[in-house]
Design an enzyme around this catalytic site. Structure first.
Site, short mmCIF file in Angstrom:
data_model
loop_
_atom_site.label_atom_id
_atom_site.label_comp_id
_atom_site.label_asym_id
_atom_site.label_seq_id
_atom_site.Cartn_x
_atom_site.Cartn_y
_atom_site.Cartn_z
N GLN A 280 116.35 -38.81 -60.48
CA GLN A 280 115.00 -39.05 -60.97
C GLN A 280 114.90 -38.69 -62.46
OE1 GLN A 280 112.80 -40.56 -59.05
NE2 GLN A 280 111.22 -40.63 -60.62
N SER A 306 108.86 -36.39 -57.71
CA SER A 306 108.98 -37.64 -56.94
C SER A 306 109.01 -37.37 -55.44
CB SER A 306 110.26 -38.37 -57.34
OG SER A 306 110.47 -39.46 -56.46
N HIS A 308 110.37 -39.24 -53.49
CA HIS A 308 111.69 -39.68 -53.02
C HIS A 308 112.65 -38.49 -52.91
CE1 HIS A 308 111.11 -44.06 -52.92
NE2 HIS A 308 110.23 -43.84 -53.88
N ASP A 315 110.80 -46.78 -50.32
CA ASP A 315 110.20 -48.04 -50.77
C ASP A 315 110.76 -49.14 -49.88
OD1 ASP A 315 109.04 -46.62 -52.82
OD2 ASP A 315 110.66 -47.06 -54.24
N GLU A 358 100.81 -48.88 -54.56
CA GLU A 358 102.20 -49.18 -54.19
C GLU A 358 102.26 -49.51 -52.70
OE1 GLU A 358 105.06 -46.23 -55.34
OE2 GLU A 358 104.55 -46.36 -57.46
ZN ZN Z 1 108.50 -45.07 -54.01
#
Ligand code: ZN
Length: 393
Positions: A280, A306, A308, A315, A358
């Protein structure tokens, strides 16, 4: 007398052959004429005859009846659907009696398309565009006259290009290369990935209770609210936090969700799952370098911030806001809570979550909480009563 007998025999033989030939000759059939719709892409138009290739690969030769359309109006690559009189035994082009739809490809020109080359296969270059959506574009560079040799992955490329708007699968055609930047060789004086962000004084501390009455625990620098691991702009993860990939429970939940989607006829695939602090760091600072920090902060998390990095977020399918309007995107929004996931950054909540809409980013929180959030329409921040804002001090 002998002569006469021979003559009669010959005549008889001839008569028989004639009769046989007559019996064996197929009955002349009338050509059956049907009206059919031919739908496909125009391959070419020549001498008034248009060749249309259908999706299944059949080719039809068609000729326009007077007053329907003219050769000048239709060109190769047009998408067309016509009604025509189709004769079963005709070698001649079928006459078109009506044009049902006709779409001409629209050529769009893009100047200064810039991004990172991720792959080069023959004359097709995959370019990861430096924009908010970070999409990948396939570029056909075969007709570029100033293409330098040695274009490779990791290069930064700027090109002028054009593409057919109604042909999403055809690679964009690069017209001219404006710039190629090769990655700089490793610089020994480059700063290493460090975790030197100042602690956020607005973050709730271990033992606090959120305004909505939830217990805050901070264990090894990681904040849990009501047992739920939090990573957003206020709450960060230490560099050392690395589950090594998506967690087991998140992976299992995704597999179940994928199977559930498949049963309904939809395909879900992970585009980006776990990302370490280090990954990241590299991604974020590259965006800052290219786009400025203010812009980068709207679409990319600072290292440690993040989701993630939690191993609980991923995603799916496509990083385009239009994904939310696709059948897969709609299915995901309607059903992901049944498997323990939430659409983490919903539409209209960017002021609360700190991120643009998103529709592709899901976060695993367990079925119970996911269902509660789905039914209430609340984000994690609203439900717990917490902030998501960087501390700039
Ligand atoms: Zn994402």
């Amino acid at each position: 007398m002998k002569k006469l007998v021979v003559g009669i025999s010959v005549l008889l033989v001839l008569a028989c052959v004639g009769a046989g030939a007559y019996i064996l000759r197929p009955q002349p059939q009338a050509a059956t004429v049907m009206t059919v719709e031919v739908k496909g892409e125009v391959v070419d138009v020549k001498d008034g005859v248009m060749t249309v290739r259908t999706e299944s690969g059949e080719e039809y030769r068609l000729v326009f009846a007077e007053g329907v359309k003219t050769e000048e109006e239709v060109g190769a690559e047009d998408k067309i659907a016509v009604t025509c009189a189709c004769a079963t035994d005709a070698a001649q082009p079928f006459p078109v009696t009506a044009v049902n739809s006709h779409v001409k490809p629209k050529l769009i020109e893009v100047k200064g398309l810039h991004g990172l080359v991720t792959a080069v296969e023959g004359s097709v270059v995959t370019l990861k565009e430096d924009t908010v959506l970070n999409r990948e574009v396939k570029l056909d560079v075969s007709k570029v006259s100033n293409l330098p040799s040695g274009l490779a992955a990791e290069d930064e490329l700027t090109v002028d290009a054009r593409y057919w708007d109604n042909h999403p699968d055809v690679p964009w055609e690069a017209v001219a290369v404006m710039r190629i930047e090769k990655p700089a060789p490793p610089d020994p004086t480059d700063p290493e990935v460090v975790d030197d962000e100042k602690p956020n004084p607005n973050a709730l501390q271990d033992g606090d209770v959120t305004p909505n009455g939830f217990q805050v625990r901070v264990i090894n620098g990681i904040t849990y609210i009501d047992g739920v691991l939090i990573a957003n702009k206020t709450y960060r993860l230490p560099m050392s936090y690395n589950p090594g990939g998506l967690t087991k429970e998140c992976k299992r939940a995704f597999e179940e969700m994928k199977a559930g989607a498949a049963e309904d006829g939809y395909t879900l695939k992970i585009v980006s799952g776990f990302r370490s602090f280090e990954t990241q760091y590299v991604i974020y600072w590259r965006y800052v370098r290219n786009d400025g920090q203010k812009a980068a902060d709207t679409y990319s998390a600072r290292p440690g911030h993040s989701e993630h990095q939690t191993g609980l977020a991923m995603d799916l399918n496509s990083l385009k806001s239009a994904f939310g309007d696709t059948p897969e995107g709609k299915w995901l929004a309607a059903h992901c809570h049944e498997y323990g996931f939430i659409i983490r950054y919903p539409k209209g909540k960017s002021g609360i979550t700190g991120y643009i809409y998103e529709p592709w980013h899901v976060r695993y929180v367990g079925v119970e909480l996911a269902t509660r959030l789905y039914e209430s329409g609340l984000t994690l921040e609203e439900y717990f009563g917490i902030d998501s804002e960087y501390y700039e001090g």
